[in-house]
Scaffold this active site. Structure first.
Site, mmCIF file in Angstrom:
data_model
loop_
_atom_site.group_PDB
_atom_site.id
_atom_site.type_symbol
_atom_site.label_atom_id
_atom_site.label_comp_id
_atom_site.label_asym_id
_atom_site.label_seq_id
_atom_site.Cartn_x
_atom_site.Cartn_y
_atom_site.Cartn_z
ATOM 1 C CG ASP A 1 -2.125 -0.811 1.082
ATOM 2 O OD1 ASP A 1 -2.425 -1.205 -0.060
ATOM 3 O OD2 ASP A 1 -2.809 -1.048 2.085
ATOM 4 C CE LYS B 1 -6.297 0.844 -1.791
ATOM 5 N NZ LYS B 1 -7.025 -0.370 -1.493
ATOM 6 C CG MET C 1 -9.302 6.487 6.616
ATOM 7 S SD MET C 1 -10.041 5.128 5.700
ATOM 8 C CE MET C 1 -10.713 4.151 7.017
HETATM 9 N N1 SAH Z 1 -4.922 -0.469 8.638
HETATM 10 C C1 SAH Z 1 -4.484 0.829 9.100
HETATM 11 C C2 SAH Z 1 -5.535 1.891 8.893
HETATM 12 C C3 SAH Z 1 -5.886 2.106 7.426
HETATM 13 S S1 SAH Z 1 -6.988 3.460 7.187
HETATM 14 C C4 SAH Z 1 -4.068 0.747 10.564
HETATM 15 O O1 SAH Z 1 -4.355 -0.255 11.232
HETATM 16 O O2 SAH Z 1 -3.412 1.669 11.034
HETATM 17 C C5 SAH Z 1 -5.871 4.788 6.955
HETATM 18 C C6 SAH Z 1 -6.021 5.781 8.077
HETATM 19 O O3 SAH Z 1 -5.252 5.379 9.190
HETATM 20 C C7 SAH Z 1 -5.495 7.167 7.747
HETATM 21 O O4 SAH Z 1 -6.454 7.930 7.062
HETATM 22 C C8 SAH Z 1 -5.251 7.725 9.137
HETATM 23 O O5 SAH Z 1 -6.453 8.148 9.745
HETATM 24 C C9 SAH Z 1 -4.778 6.507 9.878
HETATM 25 N N2 SAH Z 1 -3.309 6.440 9.913
HETATM 26 C C10 SAH Z 1 -2.516 5.531 9.328
HETATM 27 N N3 SAH Z 1 -1.230 5.765 9.617
HETATM 28 C C11 SAH Z 1 -1.207 6.845 10.419
HETATM 29 C C12 SAH Z 1 -0.184 7.579 11.073
HETATM 30 N N4 SAH Z 1 1.105 7.244 10.949
HETATM 31 N N5 SAH Z 1 -0.535 8.650 11.829
HETATM 32 C C13 SAH Z 1 -1.826 9.004 11.971
HETATM 33 N N6 SAH Z 1 -2.833 8.344 11.389
HETATM 34 C C14 SAH Z 1 -2.534 7.282 10.623
#
Ligand code: SAH
Length: 252
Positions: free
Chosen positions: A36, A58, A175
């Site tokens: 990803d 994406k 998100m």
């Molecule tokens: N599977 C991922 C989440 C995917 S959805 C997980 O478990 O973390 C993607 C969302 O995750 C982003 O829009 C944001 O809200 C959050 N996100 C992912 N990485 C992040 C980071 N390093 N800092 C803050 N938010 C994060």
């Protein structure tokens, strides 16, 4: 030819050190890696020199590889006998469509395994000095997605239920950058306390981490003024106060 296998691997939230031992071992052995956008890119250095690395990343309005094609790709590579790692940000089963990919493999008769990852939902708050639970402040935490416009009639989020959950514990909104104003408005309409502490964490666990602290009433304006961009998440709850009380271990 022997059929290969698909591993749905969580890459962790950003700090490359937060991938699991099992995930790293598989990444080092993988013949095909489909990753990803939101993964620690340093991790790709761990791949075999002859590994085929496919960026399925994406951006929000620029789906580089549509999900059905990603599913088909995983199956096709495994059918060719390959050890396939599907590397996903955070945890593959937390808003990661890992379930869909696993079901697709199952339907195609492809063996697969899930290697959970450290989710940003917990790790970004942790690196901001915010525990999502606390014995006296929060006995539950709720993780929700803000990727859909709450003003759409088909919005699936039950805001009264979420506002009630905020009384019992912590909310973590993933998100949520785009629709934050609408989401906060819905939560206020549903009775959430506007004075509740709230934080926004951008690029959590990375060297670019930024943390903005306010309240439910002020966080929209603060996030807009700071021009918060993706990836970012929001934490709402009394646990946010622990950061200022000595838990902010990460800010230099
Ligand atoms: N599977 C991922 C989440 C995917 S959805 C997980 O478990 O973390 C993607 C969302 O995750 C982003 O829009 C944001 O809200 C959050 N996100 C992912 N990485 C992040 C980071 N390093 N800092 C803050 N938010 C994060």
């Amino acid at each position: 030819m022997n059929v290969g296998k698909v591993y749905l691997v969580g890459a962790g939230p950003g700090d490359p050190g937060l991938i699991t031992v099992k995930g790293l071992d598989l990444l080092r052995r993988a013949e095909v890696v489909v990753h990803d956008r939101l993964i620690p890119h340093e991790l790709l250095r761990e791949c075999r020199a002859d590994a085929e690395i496919i960026d399925a990343g994406k951006a929000q309005h620029d789906h580089r590889i549509p999900q059905p094609q990603i599913n088909a790709l995983l199956v096709e590579k495994a059918q060719a006998g390959k050890l396939v790692v599907r590397l996903k940000g955070g945890d593959p089963f937390v808003f990661g469509r890992g379930g869909e990919e696993g079901l697709f493999c199952h339907a195609a008769g492809i063996p697969f395994e899930v290697v959970p990852g450290v989710s940003s939902a917990i790790a970004a708050p942790a690196y901001a000095g915010i525990p999502v639970t606390d014995r006296t402040l929060a006995s539950a935490f709720t993780v929700l997605t803000g990727h859909e416009n709450p003003n759409k009639p088909e919005s699936a989020i039950d805001y009264p239920a979420i506002a009630a959950a905020a009384r019992a514990g912590t909310l973590v909104l993933l998100m949520g950058v785009t629709y934050l104003p609408q989401i906060i408005a819905e939560l206020l309409k549903a009775g959430i306390d506007g004075a509740k502490p709230a934080a926004c964490i951008e690029a959590g666990t990375t060297p670019d981490q930024r943390v903005i602290v306010g309240t439910v009433d002020t966080i929209v304006g603060l996030a807009q003024a700071a021009q918060v961009g993706s990836p970012a998440l929001f934490v709402i709850g009394d646990v946010v106060n622990l950061r200022a009380q000595g838990l902010d271990w990460h800010t230099p």
